[in-house]
Structures are given as structure tokens and as C-alpha cells.
Design a protein around this motif. Structure first.
Motif, PDB file in Angstrom:
ATOM      1  N   UNK A  64      18.506 -19.909  19.373  1.00 57.33           N
ATOM      2  CA  UNK A  64      18.037 -21.236  18.953  1.00 57.33           C
ATOM      3  C   UNK A  64      19.183 -22.055  18.362  1.00 57.33           C
ATOM      4  N   UNK A  65      20.015 -21.417  17.563  1.00 55.80           N
ATOM      5  CA  UNK A  65      21.156 -22.140  16.976  1.00 55.80           C
ATOM      6  C   UNK A  65      22.148 -22.568  18.048  1.00 55.80           C
ATOM      7  N   UNK A  66      22.358 -21.720  19.063  1.00 57.45           N
ATOM      8  CA  UNK A  66      23.267 -22.088  20.148  1.00 57.45           C
ATOM      9  C   UNK A  66      22.709 -23.265  20.945  1.00 57.45           C
ATOM     10  N   UNK A  67      21.409 -23.261  21.201  1.00 55.65           N
ATOM     11  CA  UNK A  67      20.787 -24.383  21.908  1.00 55.65           C
ATOM     12  C   UNK A  67      20.893 -25.667  21.099  1.00 55.65           C
ATOM     13  N   UNK A  68      20.729 -25.549  19.791  1.00 56.86           N
ATOM     14  CA  UNK A  68      20.859 -26.722  18.923  1.00 56.86           C
ATOM     15  C   UNK A  68      22.286 -27.246  18.929  1.00 56.86           C
ATOM     16  N   UNK A  69      23.258 -26.353  18.918  1.00 57.83           N
ATOM     17  CA  UNK A  69      24.659 -26.764  18.942  1.00 57.83           C
ATOM     18  C   UNK A  69      24.996 -27.496  20.240  1.00 57.83           C
ATOM     19  N   UNK A  70      24.283 -27.155  21.309  1.00 59.97           N
ATOM     20  CA  UNK A  70      24.493 -27.821  22.585  1.00 59.97           C
ATOM     21  C   UNK A  70      23.695 -29.102  22.744  1.00 59.97           C
ATOM     22  N   UNK A  71      22.931 -29.486  21.704  1.00 60.63           N
ATOM     23  CA  UNK A  71      22.156 -30.716  21.753  1.00 60.63           C
ATOM     24  C   UNK A  71      20.895 -30.636  22.578  1.00 60.63           C
ATOM     25  N   UNK A  72      20.451 -29.408  22.898  1.00 60.07           N
ATOM     26  CA  UNK A  72      19.280 -29.239  23.766  1.00 60.07           C
ATOM     27  C   UNK A  72      17.981 -29.105  22.987  1.00 60.07           C
ATOM     28  N   UNK A  73      18.047 -28.670  21.754  1.00 62.54           N
ATOM     29  CA  UNK A  73      16.879 -28.621  20.878  1.00 62.54           C
ATOM     30  C   UNK A  73      17.273 -29.199  19.529  1.00 62.54           C
ATOM     31  N   UNK A  74      16.279 -29.461  18.690  1.00 66.21           N
ATOM     32  CA  UNK A  74      16.545 -30.002  17.357  1.00 66.21           C
ATOM     33  C   UNK A  74      15.538 -29.452  16.362  1.00 66.21           C
ATOM     34  N   UNK A  75      15.945 -29.424  15.122  1.00 64.98           N
ATOM     35  CA  UNK A  75      15.090 -28.860  14.089  1.00 64.98           C
ATOM     36  C   UNK A  75      14.049 -29.873  13.630  1.00 64.98           C
ATOM     37  N   UNK A  76      12.830 -29.391  13.378  1.00 62.90           N
ATOM     38  CA  UNK A  76      11.784 -30.219  12.772  1.00 62.90           C
ATOM     39  C   UNK A  76      11.839 -29.987  11.264  1.00 62.90           C
ATOM     40  N   UNK A  77      12.686 -30.717  10.604  1.00 63.57           N
ATOM     41  CA  UNK A  77      12.934 -30.475   9.181  1.00 63.57           C
ATOM     42  C   UNK A  77      11.702 -30.716   8.320  1.00 63.57           C
ATOM     43  N   UNK A  78      10.858 -31.671   8.731  1.00 67.53           N
ATOM     44  CA  UNK A  78       9.675 -31.986   7.935  1.00 67.53           C
ATOM     45  C   UNK A  78       8.624 -30.885   8.015  1.00 67.53           C
ATOM     46  N   UNK A  79       8.762 -29.988   8.987  1.00 63.95           N
ATOM     47  CA  UNK A  79       7.761 -28.948   9.178  1.00 63.95           C
ATOM     48  C   UNK A  79       8.229 -27.589   8.646  1.00 63.95           C
ATOM     49  N   UNK A  80       9.525 -27.386   8.574  1.00 68.66           N
ATOM     50  CA  UNK A  80      10.041 -26.090   8.174  1.00 68.66           C
ATOM     51  C   UNK A  80       9.961 -25.856   6.679  1.00 68.66           C
ATOM     52  N   UNK A  81      10.213 -24.617   6.312  1.00 74.52           N
ATOM     53  CA  UNK A  81      10.266 -24.227   4.909  1.00 74.52           C
ATOM     54  C   UNK A  81      11.630 -23.611   4.638  1.00 74.52           C
ATOM     55  N   UNK A  82      11.837 -23.184   3.432  1.00 75.14           N
ATOM     56  CA  UNK A  82      13.107 -22.572   3.093  1.00 75.14           C
ATOM     57  C   UNK A  82      13.372 -21.295   3.856  1.00 75.14           C
ATOM     58  N   UNK A  83      12.311 -20.608   4.248  1.00 70.94           N
ATOM     59  CA  UNK A  83      12.474 -19.313   4.917  1.00 70.94           C
ATOM     60  C   UNK A  83      12.266 -19.383   6.422  1.00 70.94           C
ATOM     61  N   UNK A  84      11.628 -20.441   6.912  1.00 65.64           N
ATOM     62  CA  UNK A  84      11.293 -20.514   8.335  1.00 65.64           C
ATOM     63  C   UNK A  84      11.603 -21.901   8.875  1.00 65.64           C
ATOM     64  N   UNK A  85      12.416 -21.955   9.916  1.00 63.01           N
ATOM     65  CA  UNK A  85      12.795 -23.219  10.537  1.00 63.01           C
ATOM     66  C   UNK A  85      12.020 -23.402  11.836  1.00 63.01           C
ATOM     67  N   UNK A  86      11.560 -24.631  12.060  1.00 63.39           N
ATOM     68  CA  UNK A  86      10.854 -24.978  13.287  1.00 63.39           C
ATOM     69  C   UNK A  86      11.795 -25.747  14.195  1.00 63.39           C
ATOM     70  N   UNK A  87      11.705 -25.466  15.512  1.00 63.07           N
ATOM     71  CA  UNK A  87      12.576 -26.105  16.492  1.00 63.07           C
ATOM     72  C   UNK A  87      11.735 -26.728  17.592  1.00 63.07           C
ATOM     73  N   UNK A  88      12.225 -27.827  18.152  1.00 63.64           N
ATOM     74  CA  UNK A  88      11.559 -28.485  19.269  1.00 63.64           C
ATOM     75  C   UNK A  88      12.593 -28.861  20.332  1.00 63.64           C
ATOM     76  N   UNK A  89      12.122 -28.973  21.577  1.00 66.73           N
ATOM     77  CA  UNK A  89      12.986 -29.407  22.669  1.00 66.73           C
ATOM     78  C   UNK A  89      13.374 -30.864  22.457  1.00 66.73           C
ATOM     79  N   UNK A  90      14.614 -31.184  22.761  1.00 65.40           N
ATOM     80  CA  UNK A  90      15.094 -32.552  22.569  1.00 65.40           C
ATOM     81  C   UNK A  90      14.860 -33.420  23.797  1.00 65.40           C
TER      82      UNK A  90
END
Length: 204
Positions: A64-90
Motif C-alpha cells: 500500500x505504501x509503495x502504491x501511494x508513493x507511485x501516486x496510484x492510491x491515497x490515504x483517507x486521513x479523515x477516516x483513519x485512526x492512529x493505529x489503522x490507516x485507510x486507503x483509496x484508489x486515486x
């Protein structure tokens, strides 16, 4: 690479023309599957992705982090918590056409397409396991076909364009969720029969 994402709290942009860096990120069958999950089912976490793919959460998080680094997905910061990150397709879909790609993308493009073929093979294997249990109407409408043609590269390119035009027509006219509908995977593989084409260096 063309599966539209499920609705999410952030709208995915329609499509992206893959550059060299993104092609390198996608040159991994498992990473392609992670991206497909986000596009098919909407936002998810590393834990959920790991459960669907049968891998450990740390591996899913890495991809997931590699996909984010490539600009293919992005984090949903408003939905995540300190322990769990949510990701969506860009994007709705990723586009790479080897016929029009610049020369500097050739190596990365071949690696990405190879990974894509491996991912599609795994997808087809999973579909094959469900054939005996498909409802009759869906089984009757499905296609598992193979055709052998004697054509030139120019003929193949023209046929590919015509098939893509048909798919685009169905995508452009479909209602959001028509009654009785299901998400359908339309795969197109068209390539020289293995073992019949002289190969270049490093391509065996």
C-alpha cells in the motif's frame, strides 16, 4: 487495471496515464491485486487487504505504501485512526499503451505488463474454481474462449482498438446499478502463441 472503484468519501479521478515510476511500482502481481481490490470494493485497510489476499498485514502495508508513493492510491486521513490507516484508489483506471509509450518506458512497461499477465492468470484461476457453482444465467452468458488467427501486428492493433471501443460503449451507457447486475471482469489477452515467435535478447 480498468475496474472502476466503489463509492468512497473521496471521488477517484477518472484515469491516469502511467509514467515510468508508476510502471515500476506496478511491476509486481501482488501490488496489482491490491490496487484492484481498492478499485473494486472501495477504501480499505492493510488488515482487510491482507485478509482478502491471504498475506500478512505488514506485507499488505508495504505494498500500500509503495502504491501511494507511485501516486496510484491515497490515504483517507479523515477516516483513519492512529493505529489503522485507510486507503483509496486515486483513479478509475490506469493506462499504458506500449505502442505509443516513449522509448525510455520500454523496460518498465514490459515488466509491468508481465506482472499484469501473471495477475490476470491468478484472477482467472480463482474464477475457474467458481464455474461449477455459477447461476445458470451467468454461466450461460460467460465466455471462456480461445481463437487462433494468422494476422500481422497492424491487424492485431486494429482489432484491439475495435474491441476496446465496444467495451467503452458498454461502460459509457450503463446505469449506476441496474437491477440484476453484477461486476463483470472482461479480460482480453491477444499475443503470439508461446514458442512460435523469435525473441530478442533478455526476453526468453
Amino acid at each position: 487495471m480498468t475496474t472502476p472503484p466503489a463509492p468512497s468519501s473521496g471521488a477517484a479521478r477518472e484515469d491516469v496515464l502511467l509514467g515510468t515510476a508508476a510502471l515500476r511500482v506496478l511491476a509486481h502481481p501482488l501490488r496489482l491485486q491490491v490496487l484492484a481490490i481498492l478499485r473494486r470494493h472501495g477504501p480499505s485497510t492493510a488488515t482487510r487487504v491482507a485478509g482478502e489476499l491471504g498475506i500478512n498485514p505488514s506485507a499488505a502495508s508495504y505494498h500500500l505504501r509503495r502504491l501511494a508513493a507511485g501516486g496510484l492510491i491515497e490515504e483517507e486521513r479523515e477516516r483513519g485512526t492512529g493505529r489503522e490507516r485507510w486507503w483509496r484508489a486515486a483513479h478509475r483506471q490506469s493506462i499504458h499503451d506500449p505502442a505509443t509509450a516513449p522509448p525510455e518506458q520500454r523496460e518498465a512497461g514490459r515488466a509491468c505488463v508481465q506482472a499484469l499477465a501473471l495477475a490476470y492468470a491468478e484472477h482467472l484461476t480463482r474464477a475457474a474454481q467458481e464455474i461449477t457453482r455459477l447461476p445458470d444465467d451467468w454461466f450461460g452468458a460467460s465466455a471462456y474462449s480461445d481463437f487462433l488467427l494468422r494476422i500481422t501486428p497492424q491487424d492485431l492493433a486494429r482489432m484491439r482498438t475495435e474491441i476496446f471501443d465496444v467495451i467503452d460503449r458498454y461502460r459509457g451507457s450503463e446505469p449506476l446499478s441496474p437491477e440484476g447486475s453484477a461486476t463483470v471482469s472482461v479480460q482480453l489477452q491477444a499475443f503470439p502463441v508461446p514458442g512460435t515467435m523469435p525473441l530478442g535478447p533478455g526476453e526468453a
